[in-house]
Design a protein around this motif. Sequence first.
Motif, PDB file in Angstrom:
ATOM      1  N   GLY A 285       0.837  -1.102  -0.133  1.00 11.40           N
ATOM      2  CA  GLY A 285      -0.038   0.073  -0.081  1.00 11.40           C
ATOM      3  C   GLY A 285       0.939   1.193  -0.187  1.00 11.40           C
ATOM      4  N   ASN A 286       0.794   1.758   1.257  1.00 10.85           N
ATOM      5  CA  ASN A 286       1.990   2.924   1.278  1.00 10.85           C
ATOM      6  C   ASN A 286       2.438   2.813   2.830  1.00 10.85           C
ATOM      7  OD1 ASN A 286       2.027   4.625  -0.991  1.00 10.85           O
ATOM      8  ND2 ASN A 286      -0.490   4.646  -0.699  1.00 10.85           N
ATOM      9  N   TRP A 287       3.629   3.475   2.997  1.00 12.23           N
ATOM     10  CA  TRP A 287       4.043   3.564   4.377  1.00 12.23           C
ATOM     11  C   TRP A 287       3.557   4.645   5.130  1.00 12.23           C
ATOM     12  CZ3 TRP A 287       6.470   6.739   7.907  1.00 12.23           C
ATOM     13  CH2 TRP A 287       7.052   5.942   8.998  1.00 12.23           C
ATOM     14  N   HIS A 288       3.057   4.348   6.332  1.00 14.45           N
ATOM     15  CA  HIS A 288       2.407   5.334   7.012  1.00 14.45           C
ATOM     16  C   HIS A 288       2.799   5.268   8.586  1.00 14.45           C
ATOM     17  CE1 HIS A 288      -0.896   6.650   4.366  1.00 14.45           C
ATOM     18  NE2 HIS A 288      -0.791   5.402   3.898  1.00 14.45           N
ATOM     19  N   SER A 289       3.205   6.399   9.365  1.00 13.46           N
ATOM     20  CA  SER A 289       3.678   6.241  10.469  1.00 13.46           C
ATOM     21  C   SER A 289       2.481   5.700  11.439  1.00 13.46           C
ATOM     22  CB  SER A 289       4.009   7.509  11.139  1.00 13.46           C
ATOM     23  OG  SER A 289       3.068   8.449  11.127  1.00 13.46           O
ATOM     24  N   LEU A 290       2.645   5.201  12.536  1.00 14.96           N
ATOM     25  CA  LEU A 290       1.562   4.673  13.658  1.00 14.96           C
ATOM     26  C   LEU A 290       0.802   5.987  14.220  1.00 14.96           C
ATOM     27  CD1 LEU A 290       3.317   2.111  15.697  1.00 14.96           C
ATOM     28  CD2 LEU A 290       2.152   1.807  13.442  1.00 14.96           C
ATOM     29  N   GLU A 291       1.489   7.160  14.095  1.00 17.06           N
ATOM     30  CA  GLU A 291       0.675   8.327  14.458  1.00 17.06           C
ATOM     31  C   GLU A 291      -0.157   8.836  13.573  1.00 17.06           C
ATOM     32  OE1 GLU A 291       3.740  11.554  16.155  1.00 17.06           O
ATOM     33  OE2 GLU A 291       4.934  10.201  14.792  1.00 17.06           O
ATOM     34  N   GLU A 292       0.210   8.714  12.232  1.00 19.30           N
ATOM     35  CA  GLU A 292      -0.731   8.727  10.963  1.00 19.30           C
ATOM     36  C   GLU A 292      -1.951   7.740  11.371  1.00 19.30           C
ATOM     37  OE1 GLU A 292       0.829   9.766   6.836  1.00 19.30           O
ATOM     38  OE2 GLU A 292       2.366   8.642   7.803  1.00 19.30           O
ATOM     39  N   ILE A 293      -1.729   6.555  11.399  1.00 20.17           N
ATOM     40  CA  ILE A 293      -2.580   5.787  11.585  1.00 20.17           C
ATOM     41  C   ILE A 293      -3.678   5.953  12.684  1.00 20.17           C
ATOM     42  CG2 ILE A 293      -3.510   3.197  12.210  1.00 20.17           C
ATOM     43  CD1 ILE A 293      -0.714   2.371  10.774  1.00 20.17           C
ATOM     44  N   ALA A 294      -3.355   6.359  13.819  1.00 19.38           N
ATOM     45  CA  ALA A 294      -4.315   6.747  15.083  1.00 19.38           C
ATOM     46  C   ALA A 294      -4.981   8.012  14.663  1.00 19.38           C
ATOM     47  CB  ALA A 294      -3.286   7.006  16.323  1.00 19.38           C
ATOM     48  N   SER A 295      -4.321   9.020  13.795  1.00 20.98           N
ATOM     49  CA  SER A 295      -5.072  10.333  13.568  1.00 20.98           C
ATOM     50  C   SER A 295      -6.256  10.033  12.441  1.00 20.98           C
ATOM     51  CB  SER A 295      -4.210  11.337  13.138  1.00 20.98           C
ATOM     52  OG  SER A 295      -2.945  11.515  13.866  1.00 20.98           O
ATOM     53  N   LEU A 296      -5.823   9.121  11.471  1.00 15.35           N
ATOM     54  CA  LEU A 296      -6.747   8.797  10.425  1.00 15.35           C
ATOM     55  C   LEU A 296      -7.860   8.091  10.855  1.00 15.35           C
ATOM     56  CD1 LEU A 296      -4.327   7.788   7.160  1.00 15.35           C
ATOM     57  CD2 LEU A 296      -5.806   9.798   7.587  1.00 15.35           C
TER      58      LEU A 296
END
Length: 327
Positions: A228-239
Amino acid sequence: MKVALTGVTGHLGAAVLQELYARNYEIRALSRGEDKRSLGNVPVEVVKGDVLHPESLHELMRECDALIHCAAVISINGDPGGIVHRTNVDGTKNVMEAAKYCGVRRVIHLSSIHAFQQLPIDEVLDEQRAFVDEKAFAYDRSKRTGQEIALAMNQKGLEVIVMNPTGIIGPYDYKPSRAGQMILDLLSGRLSFMIKGGFDFCDSRDVAHAVVNALKQGSPGECYVLSGNWHSLEEIASLLSVNSGRHIRFITVPSFLAKAGLPFAKIQGWIGNKEPLYTNEALEAIFTGNKATSSAKAIRDLDYHARPLDETLRDTYHWFQELGYVR
């Protein structure tokens, strides 16, 4: 076409089952335990057995045209009791030999991005990347060796295609998976911190779509990276906060603090008689997971397409909600 499927009670296996059903394939599935939630109302013939029991594999693949091998043990905590190696290596060997014995034509073997070396993390990782070596963690070595066993059977009576997905998130996560549990813990407030790092995540439905396409597309003897795409864990929580409509509060823990907390995570897991919240293997994955993973080959040969992560998280939230996992 009649398709045999292993790992049907796991996350990806359940998604593949739905994709096969949507395309009107005749399905026979191997099930080891009594958990049948992933089967739902799908008309599937169930064979009780295990990848370590060749007799049940022969029953599974009898008169089948193709096999999709999803069964595996995922571990971020070494190989306690040797179950990771037995399932992912010995089990794969049993599955391939049974497929050949039963006259199965095409085999789709599910490996992992972890079979490949992740470093350098900013250089493109595709099917040409070197495999992990013997210094790698037990799970990574098991997926590498299982993949080698599967590919070695190509043209020996079988057409073998290997898939290498990255981290899978999405619907049909009944058990749930570690990624699914992370999402549930964030939604419930049980997880209030994110470690600074990230990973490449893909959608279970997109992977399942490519896997089923490989029954008629793709080149035997080849492997295909599904990212898919690389995402930080912070991004995941925010999204997740945005796409669930819930205000998720969390703090970000730097890498040195996460490493310092390893002994405490281990003790907590031991006291609770469960896997630690995180391990050295998990930290290694989020600190060194490749940021430039390429699915160009799968896009070209298998019509693979990865949807945006926010869509995946939104649909996963609603799926968990519908099944009562989220209140």
